[in-house]
Design an enzyme around this catalytic site. Structure first.
Site, PDB file in Angstrom:
ATOM      1  N   HIS A 106      15.488  65.768 -25.064  1.00  0.00           N
ATOM      2  CA  HIS A 106      16.394  66.845 -25.443  1.00  0.00           C
ATOM      3  C   HIS A 106      16.285  67.180 -26.926  1.00  0.00           C
ATOM      4  CE1 HIS A 106      20.597  67.796 -26.904  1.00  0.00           C
ATOM      5  NE2 HIS A 106      20.300  68.871 -26.203  1.00  0.00           N
ATOM      6  N   ILE A 147      20.172  79.164 -28.038  1.00  0.00           N
ATOM      7  CA  ILE A 147      19.501  78.051 -27.363  1.00  0.00           C
ATOM      8  C   ILE A 147      20.548  77.220 -26.619  1.00  0.00           C
ATOM      9  CG2 ILE A 147      17.801  76.201 -27.600  1.00  0.00           C
ATOM     10  CD1 ILE A 147      17.267  77.187 -30.468  1.00  0.00           C
ATOM     11  N   PRO A 148      21.124  77.768 -25.549  1.00  0.00           N
ATOM     12  CA  PRO A 148      22.080  76.964 -24.774  1.00  0.00           C
ATOM     13  C   PRO A 148      21.354  75.795 -24.112  1.00  0.00           C
ATOM     14  CG  PRO A 148      21.629  79.053 -23.664  1.00  0.00           C
ATOM     15  CD  PRO A 148      20.910  79.092 -24.976  1.00  0.00           C
ATOM     16  N   HIS A 149      22.043  74.674 -23.990  1.00  0.00           N
ATOM     17  CA  HIS A 149      21.400  73.516 -23.385  1.00  0.00           C
ATOM     18  C   HIS A 149      22.424  72.596 -22.735  1.00  0.00           C
ATOM     19  CE1 HIS A 149      22.014  72.959 -27.725  1.00  0.00           C
ATOM     20  NE2 HIS A 149      22.266  71.693 -27.468  1.00  0.00           N
ATOM     21  N   VAL A 150      21.916  71.831 -21.781  1.00  0.00           N
ATOM     22  CA  VAL A 150      22.772  70.912 -21.035  1.00  0.00           C
ATOM     23  C   VAL A 150      21.960  69.669 -20.672  1.00  0.00           C
ATOM     24  CG1 VAL A 150      22.272  72.013 -18.806  1.00  0.00           C
ATOM     25  CG2 VAL A 150      24.364  70.677 -19.074  1.00  0.00           C
TER      26      VAL A 150
END
Length: 153
Positions: free
Chosen positions: A113, A65-68
């Site tokens: 987020h 679950i990559p996130h920015v």
């Protein structure tokens, strides 16, 4: 922007042939730019790497679950990449990763987020859901499995 706009068919890409984190992050950024979620591909790539360098976003059974969070993101979005081959992601269980659920969140929506990340992580704790996602062969199947978690948090 409503929650139903978080995950669109255009944000899902199956049968990818990516070989590295760099390639995954570039592909996520490319899809985001093509869909007018951001105008700055490099900002997204760099942000994804910065987050990954804090601790792995690799989950279990081939998921990450990559996130920015970035001021260049126009609205919160969820992107799905399903890769043909596993990529070393330094996952919690040591398995290679093939299924990426990427979150791109605008700076002004940071509370979004944590709620979104938490909802997806909870969903992925269900082994049956993980298996269904891995076996899914089209975008609609994936969307149907993820949309309830994404939109009803």
């Amino acid at each position: 922007m409503s929650d139903k706009d978080l995950l669109k068919s255009a944000y899902i890409s199956l049968h990818e042939n990516l070989a590295s984190k760099q390639a995954v992050f570039e592909r996520i950024a490319e899809i985001a730019v093509n869909n007018h979620i951001t105008g700055c591909k490099n900002e997204i790539i760099n942000g994804l790497f910065q987050r990954e360098n804090q601790s792995t976003t690799g989950f279990l059974d081939g998921f990450a679950i990559p996130h920015v969070i970035s001021e260049t993101v126009n609205h919160a979005s969820v992107f799905i990449l399903k890769n043909e081959e596993g990529i070393n992601w330094e996952s919690l269980d040591g398995q290679e990763t093939i299924f990426f659920i990427a979150l791109l969140i605008p700076e002004k929506s940071q509370s979004h987020h944590l709620k979104l990340l938490s909802a997806i992580a909870r969903l992925l704790m269900d082994e049956e859901i993980r298996q269904k996602l891995l076996q899914a062969t089209d975008k609609e199947e994936i969307s149907n499995l993820l949309t309830p978690a994404v939109c009803n948090r």
